[in-house]
Design an enzyme around this catalytic site. Structure first.
Site, mmCIF file in Angstrom:
data_model
loop_
_atom_site.group_PDB
_atom_site.id
_atom_site.type_symbol
_atom_site.label_atom_id
_atom_site.label_comp_id
_atom_site.label_asym_id
_atom_site.label_seq_id
_atom_site.Cartn_x
_atom_site.Cartn_y
_atom_site.Cartn_z
ATOM 1 N N ASP A 11 -13.527 -4.317 -2.403
ATOM 2 C CA ASP A 11 -13.396 -3.993 -0.998
ATOM 3 C C ASP A 11 -14.715 -4.379 -0.357
ATOM 4 O O ASP A 11 -15.651 -3.765 -0.551
ATOM 5 C CB ASP A 11 -12.838 -2.674 -0.603
ATOM 6 C CG ASP A 11 -11.487 -2.338 -1.161
ATOM 7 O OD1 ASP A 11 -10.510 -3.250 -1.060
ATOM 8 O OD2 ASP A 11 -10.943 -1.079 -1.269
ATOM 9 N N ASP A 59 0.913 -1.073 0.047
ATOM 10 C CA ASP A 59 0.197 -0.060 -0.161
ATOM 11 C C ASP A 59 0.909 1.485 -0.110
ATOM 12 O O ASP A 59 1.703 1.398 0.839
ATOM 13 C CB ASP A 59 -0.814 0.059 1.245
ATOM 14 C CG ASP A 59 -2.145 -0.915 1.111
ATOM 15 O OD1 ASP A 59 -2.193 -1.501 -0.059
ATOM 16 O OD2 ASP A 59 -2.486 -1.371 2.237
#
Length: 259
Positions: A130, A11
């Site tokens: 997600d 990330d």
């Protein structure tokens, strides 16, 4: 039978690798290019780079990072975050990535999936999902809802419906991330993973919750995932990719041997 893939996920925020829990309290853990090189040398099968705030901040793509990564590692890697148009996809692929991952942009404009698949091939298009667990309802019968913008915005999309729709539109792969499990190291969301993996015909990458090699074995066997995304368990040096792969091989799970 195809080998199961082990895929570190980096990330990226402001050009640095970060890690948090459930998309919050992110801390700086290193340079993404250096970490990518390390995982490549460790035997990773692929690497995923996500700019975790590009979409919510309405920023451009981290092309400088992509170009540096492409010069450094020699395995497939995908890039997500801030990819909103065909031009964005083209820029990322020309910078050296093998795949682009679309998440929020696909929810807001599903046609980007079919447009990308037509222009570059389905193998280049990854749908990032997600997902949060919710009470089942008429609108969300599976009990899993798609969220976007780093988990901050609900969509009303049922996760199973969205996976099937993305496959119909031409996505070549799904990266399925459980927001509830993300960063906890308590294990993957097996029920969610199995639900999606057994419902679509395209590969599914399980994401969110890996803490031990047993967790990977569970999601690859019980969850029927084609690949497992890992982050915290390797970012902090708790396990090496070699050790994880050896464990999986010892437990009858076929992996690409790099030791």
């Amino acid at each position: 039978m195809l080998s199961k893939r082990i895929i570190p996920c980096l990330d990226v925020r402001d050009g640095r690798t970060t890690k948090g829990i459930k998309f919050r309290n992110n801390v700086d853990i290193g340079d993404p290019v250096d970490m990518g090189r390390f995982y490549y040398e460790e035997g990773a099968d692929e690497i995923v780079f996500y700019d975790i705030t590009a979409s919510s901040d309405r920023r451009g793509i981290m092309l400088d990072v992509v170009k540096r990564v492409a010069e450094t590692i020699f395995i497939p890697f995908s890039v997500g975050g801030g990819i909103r148009t065909l031009e964005d996809m083209r820029d990322v692929l020309l910078a050296g990535a093998e795949k682009v991952s679309v998440n929020s942009a696909a929810v807001l404009n599903p046609d980007i999936i079919s447009q990308g698949a037509e222009a570059f091939g389905s193998q280049c298009i990854v749908l990032g999902m997600d997902v949060k667990h919710v009470a089942p309802s008429t609108r969300i019968p599976s009990g899993y809802e798609i969220v976007i913008n780093g988990g901050r915005t609900t969509t009303g999309f049922d996760a199973l419906w969205w996976a099937l729709e993305a496959e119909r539109l031409g996505a070549g792969e799904i990266c399925l991330n459980s927001i509830d499990a993300d960063g906890t190291r308590d294990g993957y969301e097996l029920r969610l993973t199995r639900l999606i993996s057994t419902s679509v015909r395209i590969p599914v990458i399980a994401s969110g919750g890996a803490g031990t090699p047993n967790h990977l074995a569970d999601v690859l066997k019980q969850g029927r995932a084609d690949a497992a995304l890992i982050a915290s368990m390797v970012h902090y040096g708790t396990y090496s990719i070699r050790r994880i792969k050896q464990f999986l091989d010892d437990n009858g799970i076929r992996v690409r041997k790099t030791w």
